[in-house]
Every structure is written in structure tokens, then in C-alpha cells.
Write a protein that holds these residues in place. Structure first.
Motif, PDB file in Angstrom:
ATOM      1  N   VAL A 247       0.852  -1.192   0.000  1.00  0.00           N
ATOM      2  CA  VAL A 247       0.000   0.000   0.000  1.00  0.00           C
ATOM      3  C   VAL A 247       0.885   1.239   0.000  1.00  0.00           C
ATOM      4  O   VAL A 247       2.054   1.192   0.376  1.00  0.00           O
ATOM      5  N   GLY A 248       0.300   2.350  -0.418  1.00  0.00           N
ATOM      6  CA  GLY A 248       1.003   3.620  -0.373  1.00  0.00           C
ATOM      7  C   GLY A 248       1.095   4.152   1.049  1.00  0.00           C
ATOM      8  O   GLY A 248       0.643   3.521   2.015  1.00  0.00           O
ATOM      9  N   ALA A 249       1.668   5.336   1.167  1.00  0.00           N
ATOM     10  CA  ALA A 249       1.880   5.933   2.482  1.00  0.00           C
ATOM     11  C   ALA A 249       1.580   7.420   2.426  1.00  0.00           C
ATOM     12  O   ALA A 249       1.494   8.019   1.350  1.00  0.00           O
ATOM     13  N   ALA A 250       1.430   8.013   3.617  1.00  0.00           N
ATOM     14  CA  ALA A 250       1.197   9.446   3.705  1.00  0.00           C
ATOM     15  C   ALA A 250       2.379  10.233   3.177  1.00  0.00           C
ATOM     16  O   ALA A 250       2.234  11.383   2.752  1.00  0.00           O
ATOM     17  N   VAL A 251       3.567   9.632   3.200  1.00  0.00           N
ATOM     18  CA  VAL A 251       4.767  10.253   2.642  1.00  0.00           C
ATOM     19  C   VAL A 251       4.893   9.828   1.183  1.00  0.00           C
ATOM     20  O   VAL A 251       4.929   8.630   0.876  1.00  0.00           O
ATOM     21  N   GLU A 252       4.941  10.792   0.300  1.00  0.00           N
ATOM     22  CA  GLU A 252       4.987  10.496  -1.135  1.00  0.00           C
ATOM     23  C   GLU A 252       6.203   9.650  -1.481  1.00  0.00           C
ATOM     24  O   GLU A 252       7.321   9.908  -1.021  1.00  0.00           O
ATOM     25  N   GLY A 253       5.978   8.599  -2.261  1.00  0.00           N
ATOM     26  CA  GLY A 253       7.066   7.739  -2.705  1.00  0.00           C
ATOM     27  C   GLY A 253       7.360   6.585  -1.779  1.00  0.00           C
ATOM     28  O   GLY A 253       8.126   5.683  -2.140  1.00  0.00           O
ATOM     29  N   LEU A 254       6.765   6.578  -0.603  1.00  0.00           N
ATOM     30  CA  LEU A 254       6.990   5.512   0.369  1.00  0.00           C
ATOM     31  C   LEU A 254       5.912   4.449   0.215  1.00  0.00           C
ATOM     32  O   LEU A 254       4.762   4.755  -0.101  1.00  0.00           O
ATOM     33  N   GLN A 255       6.290   3.193   0.438  1.00  0.00           N
ATOM     34  CA  GLN A 255       5.328   2.096   0.401  1.00  0.00           C
ATOM     35  C   GLN A 255       5.480   1.230   1.642  1.00  0.00           C
ATOM     36  O   GLN A 255       6.559   1.136   2.230  1.00  0.00           O
ATOM     37  N   HIS A 256       4.364   0.618   2.043  1.00  0.00           N
ATOM     38  CA  HIS A 256       4.366  -0.330   3.143  1.00  0.00           C
ATOM     39  C   HIS A 256       3.875  -1.673   2.623  1.00  0.00           C
ATOM     40  O   HIS A 256       3.024  -1.738   1.725  1.00  0.00           O
TER      41      HIS A 256
ATOM     42  N   ASP B 107     -17.464  -2.091  14.312  1.00  0.00           N
ATOM     43  CA  ASP B 107     -18.119  -0.923  14.910  1.00  0.00           C
ATOM     44  C   ASP B 107     -17.493   0.345  14.334  1.00  0.00           C
ATOM     45  O   ASP B 107     -16.455   0.813  14.800  1.00  0.00           O
ATOM     46  N   PHE B 108     -18.128   0.896  13.307  1.00  0.00           N
ATOM     47  CA  PHE B 108     -17.597   2.098  12.669  1.00  0.00           C
ATOM     48  C   PHE B 108     -17.689   3.324  13.580  1.00  0.00           C
ATOM     49  O   PHE B 108     -17.050   4.347  13.290  1.00  0.00           O
ATOM     50  N   ASN B 109     -18.469   3.259  14.660  1.00  0.00           N
ATOM     51  CA  ASN B 109     -18.453   4.353  15.637  1.00  0.00           C
ATOM     52  C   ASN B 109     -17.056   4.530  16.223  1.00  0.00           C
ATOM     53  O   ASN B 109     -16.732   5.602  16.744  1.00  0.00           O
ATOM     54  N   ARG B 110     -16.258   3.474  16.157  1.00  0.00           N
ATOM     55  CA  ARG B 110     -14.916   3.510  16.718  1.00  0.00           C
ATOM     56  C   ARG B 110     -13.844   3.648  15.639  1.00  0.00           C
ATOM     57  O   ARG B 110     -12.678   3.322  15.864  1.00  0.00           O
ATOM     58  N   ALA B 111     -14.249   4.141  14.477  1.00  0.00           N
ATOM     59  CA  ALA B 111     -13.286   4.461  13.431  1.00  0.00           C
ATOM     60  C   ALA B 111     -12.487   5.680  13.852  1.00  0.00           C
ATOM     61  O   ALA B 111     -13.055   6.699  14.272  1.00  0.00           O
ATOM     62  N   VAL B 112     -11.171   5.591  13.773  1.00  0.00           N
ATOM     63  CA  VAL B 112     -10.317   6.666  14.274  1.00  0.00           C
ATOM     64  C   VAL B 112      -9.342   7.135  13.199  1.00  0.00           C
ATOM     65  O   VAL B 112      -9.066   6.445  12.215  1.00  0.00           O
ATOM     66  N   ASN B 113      -8.824   8.326  13.441  1.00  0.00           N
ATOM     67  CA  ASN B 113      -7.787   8.883  12.581  1.00  0.00           C
ATOM     68  C   ASN B 113      -6.441   8.262  12.913  1.00  0.00           C
ATOM     69  O   ASN B 113      -6.153   7.934  14.066  1.00  0.00           O
ATOM     70  N   LEU B 114      -5.598   8.139  11.911  1.00  0.00           N
ATOM     71  CA  LEU B 114      -4.209   7.759  12.108  1.00  0.00           C
ATOM     72  C   LEU B 114      -3.383   9.024  12.360  1.00  0.00           C
ATOM     73  O   LEU B 114      -3.862  10.147  12.130  1.00  0.00           O
ATOM     74  N   PRO B 115      -2.128   8.887  12.813  1.00  0.00           N
ATOM     75  CA  PRO B 115      -1.324  10.070  13.118  1.00  0.00           C
ATOM     76  C   PRO B 115      -1.202  11.074  11.981  1.00  0.00           C
ATOM     77  O   PRO B 115      -1.109  12.282  12.219  1.00  0.00           O
ATOM     78  N   CYS B 116      -1.221  10.599  10.717  1.00  0.00           N
ATOM     79  CA  CYS B 116      -1.066  11.527   9.597  1.00  0.00           C
ATOM     80  C   CYS B 116      -2.222  12.508   9.492  1.00  0.00           C
ATOM     81  O   CYS B 116      -2.118  13.531   8.804  1.00  0.00           O
ATOM     82  N   ALA B 117      -3.334  12.222  10.167  1.00  0.00           N
ATOM     83  CA  ALA B 117      -4.450  13.176  10.178  1.00  0.00           C
ATOM     84  C   ALA B 117      -4.107  14.408  11.014  1.00  0.00           C
ATOM     85  O   ALA B 117      -4.748  15.452  10.859  1.00  0.00           O
ATOM     86  N   TYR B 118      -3.124  14.273  11.883  1.00  0.00           N
ATOM     87  CA  TYR B 118      -2.757  15.373  12.788  1.00  0.00           C
ATOM     88  C   TYR B 118      -1.463  16.070  12.389  1.00  0.00           C
ATOM     89  O   TYR B 118      -1.274  17.248  12.698  1.00  0.00           O
TER      90      TYR B 118
ATOM     91  N   LEU C 185       4.386  14.633   9.971  1.00  0.00           N
ATOM     92  CA  LEU C 185       5.576  13.896  10.395  1.00  0.00           C
ATOM     93  C   LEU C 185       5.266  12.414  10.604  1.00  0.00           C
ATOM     94  O   LEU C 185       5.901  11.747  11.411  1.00  0.00           O
ATOM     95  N   ALA C 186       4.296  11.911   9.879  1.00  0.00           N
ATOM     96  CA  ALA C 186       3.867  10.521  10.005  1.00  0.00           C
ATOM     97  C   ALA C 186       4.004   9.816   8.669  1.00  0.00           C
ATOM     98  O   ALA C 186       3.932  10.431   7.611  1.00  0.00           O
ATOM     99  N   THR C 187       4.201   8.504   8.719  1.00  0.00           N
ATOM    100  CA  THR C 187       4.378   7.694   7.510  1.00  0.00           C
ATOM    101  C   THR C 187       3.230   6.698   7.347  1.00  0.00           C
ATOM    102  O   THR C 187       3.415   5.602   6.831  1.00  0.00           O
ATOM    103  N   CYS C 188       2.044   7.073   7.775  1.00  0.00           N
ATOM    104  CA  CYS C 188       0.899   6.158   7.850  1.00  0.00           C
ATOM    105  C   CYS C 188       0.594   5.490   6.513  1.00  0.00           C
ATOM    106  O   CYS C 188       0.726   6.105   5.449  1.00  0.00           O
ATOM    107  N   PRO C 189       0.135   4.234   6.565  1.00  0.00           N
ATOM    108  CA  PRO C 189      -0.272   3.549   5.339  1.00  0.00           C
ATOM    109  C   PRO C 189      -1.603   4.065   4.820  1.00  0.00           C
ATOM    110  O   PRO C 189      -2.441   4.557   5.576  1.00  0.00           O
ATOM    111  N   LEU C 190      -1.784   3.938   3.514  1.00  0.00           N
ATOM    112  CA  LEU C 190      -3.059   4.252   2.878  1.00  0.00           C
ATOM    113  C   LEU C 190      -3.840   2.957   2.662  1.00  0.00           C
ATOM    114  O   LEU C 190      -3.252   1.878   2.558  1.00  0.00           O
TER     115      LEU C 190
END
Length: 276
Positions: free
Chosen positions: A159-168, A232-243, A246-251
């Protein structure tokens, strides 16, 4: 969860349980050395380099991450003081180790095959100014019962990542299947934090409108003996890249882009709404 199940839910109790879960989630997010405390993201190479928010000169070598500390500089690793030159060794992908530096913590990690350093300072403005992200009001409709559809053998999914060019690359043990508004959906699931549990990255029709555009995530407890799961989608949360950038979160993988509006869980954080 069927319409009849929803009708039988103690809505007040359901909402109170959700609020207790959300309070616990926020305590983790607001940890003095949590992700909101990250002050920079440093990509290491062979040249020893000093950074203003971490002691020492850091480099990525054939033997792993190395730091060279000047006289008077010190780190704490596994409770012991470290001076001079210290090697953190070769780190596994997606692993992190932490070194103390006064009231700060220095995260040493590997992401997308690259060695990185992320200092975490408890006085970081992103942390001290943080308020909980807005969220949809909890609604039992967004608790979906479904089933886990395992693959014959786990599949490596890139998958891609929040950082362009990075993959996980993650191992996917199978897919989570559920119905919503008469349609059946299948989402690729990765291994969760607890044994047997699952983690689902997704986007939906609210993404980029009321919820963070890149991704959200929902944890799913281990399937029961018959493969049943509760999403339980009520418990769907943001990953660090939403804040923070400086995060490398997966897409999410492409198949995890739901065509419906999941009006549940966390919305776009105030940090992004404020243009930070």
C-alpha cells in the motif's frame, strides 16, 4: 447488526460505553511522548548528522542506526545511560525503539526500508494545544455484524503511504465481509495489535468532506469460532497523519474504498481544520 437488534439496543448505555472508549483513546493520543509530541521526522543516511531537537550525530550504516554523542551528551536506553558512540542495530520494518533524552524521547525506527529518527518532546505545540477531534454521535446502526473470509495463506499487500514515494507491505490474513443498506462489502484486513484481531484501513464517501481524506482505521476483535465479526464504525479513528505531516501512515488498499458515506467515528481533526 439487524434492524431488530438496533431497536433492542439500550441507546443511552451504548453512547456511554462509546464515550468511555473515546476517553481512553484520547488519553493514549495525549500521552506526553505520544505521536502529537513528535517534533521532526529525520531520514538517515550514511553521513552522521546532528538535529536541533535530538542529541548526537545520527547515521544509517550497514550495521544499523548509529549515534555519536559529544562530551556532555547522553541518552538512556533500556534504563542505562549511553555515552560516546552507540549502535541501535538493524531494526525490523515497522519496528521502533526509544531512547530517553532529558524530558524527551527519541524514536528510532524503520519505515518503508529507511532508517528514521523522530524526537518526541512533551512541550511540542501540537500536543499542548490539542483538543479531541470532532466525531459523529454514536449510532448502533454503524455496528455491523459480518464474517471473516480468510485467504488460504496470508497475502503480502503493498500500500502507499502518507509520505509520497513511500510504500508499506502488510500481511493480510483475509477480508471482512458485512452488509450495509442491502449491499455486501468486503474489506481487506491486516493483523491487529492483539492476537487474532484485525485492523481495517478504509475510506468512504465522507473522506475529504467531513472525515480525513487519506484514511481512517477500525479495529476488529478476533473472529469467533464460526468466523463471525463485529465491525463498529463508531470507533473508526484517525491515524497520526491526520494530525501531523511527520507521520508515515499507510493508505488503504484500493478495494477498501467504500462507495457509501460512513457517517460514524472521528471527523477531520481541529489541527487540519485550522490549517496546521
Amino acid at each position: 447488526m439487524t434492524v431488530q437488534d438496533i431497536d433492542r439496543v439500550d441507546r443511552a448505555g451504548f453512547a456511554e460505553e462509546w464515550r468511555r472508549w473515546r476517553d481512553a483513546h484520547e488519553r493514549v493520543l495525549a500521552d506526553p511522548h505520544g505521536f502529537l509530541a513528535v517534533t521532526s521526522l529525520r531520514w538517515l543516511d550514511a553521513e552522521p548528522t546532528r538535529f536541533p531537537d535530538a542529541p548526537g550525530a545520527w547515521s544509517s550504516t550497514a550495521d544499523g542506526v548509529r549515534v555519536e554523542l559529544d562530551e556532555g551528551e547522553e541518552l538512556t536506553v533500556d534504563g542505562a545511560a549511553v555515552r560516546g558512540t552507540y549502535s541501535f542495530g538493524i531494526l525490523a520494518e515497522r519496528s521502533s525503539v526509544y531512547a530517553g533524552a532529558g524530558d524527551a524521547v527519541i524514536e528510532v525506527a524503520k519505515r518503508g526500508g529507511h532508517d528514521i529518527v523522530r524526537p518526541r518532546h512533551p512541550d511540542n505545540a501540537l500536543l499542548t494545544a490539542h483538543v479531541p477531534a470532532p466525531a459523529y454521535e454514536p449510532d448502533p446502526r454503524w455496528v455491523r455484524t459480518g464474517r471473516f473470509v480468510p485467504y488460504g495463506t496470508p497475502r503480502a499487500v503493498t500500500v502507499g503511504a502518507a509520505v509520497e514515494g513511500l510504500q508499506h507491505v502488510y500481511d493480510a490474513p483475509g477480508q471482512v465481509e458485512f452488509e450495509l443498506d442491502g449491499d455486501t462489502h468486503r474489506l481487506t484486513a491486516f493483523n491487529g495489535r492483539d492476537p487474532g484481531s484485525l485492523l481495517v484501513l478504509f475510506t468512504d464517501a465522507t473522506s475529504g468532506v467531513t472525515t480525513y481524506a487519506a484514511n481512517r482505521t477500525v479495529s476488529v476483535a478476533a473472529p469467533d469460532a464460526e468466523g463471525g465479526v463485529r465491525v463498529d464504525f463508531n470507533r473508526a479513528v484517525n491515524l497520526p497523519c491526520a494530525y501531523t505531516d511527520l507521520a508515515t501512515c499507510p493508505l488503504p488498499p484500493a478495494e477498501n474504498r467504500l462507495p457509501v458515506a460512513v457517517e460514524a467515528g472521528e471527523k477531520i481533526p481541529h489541527e487540519r481544520l485550522g490549517g496546521q
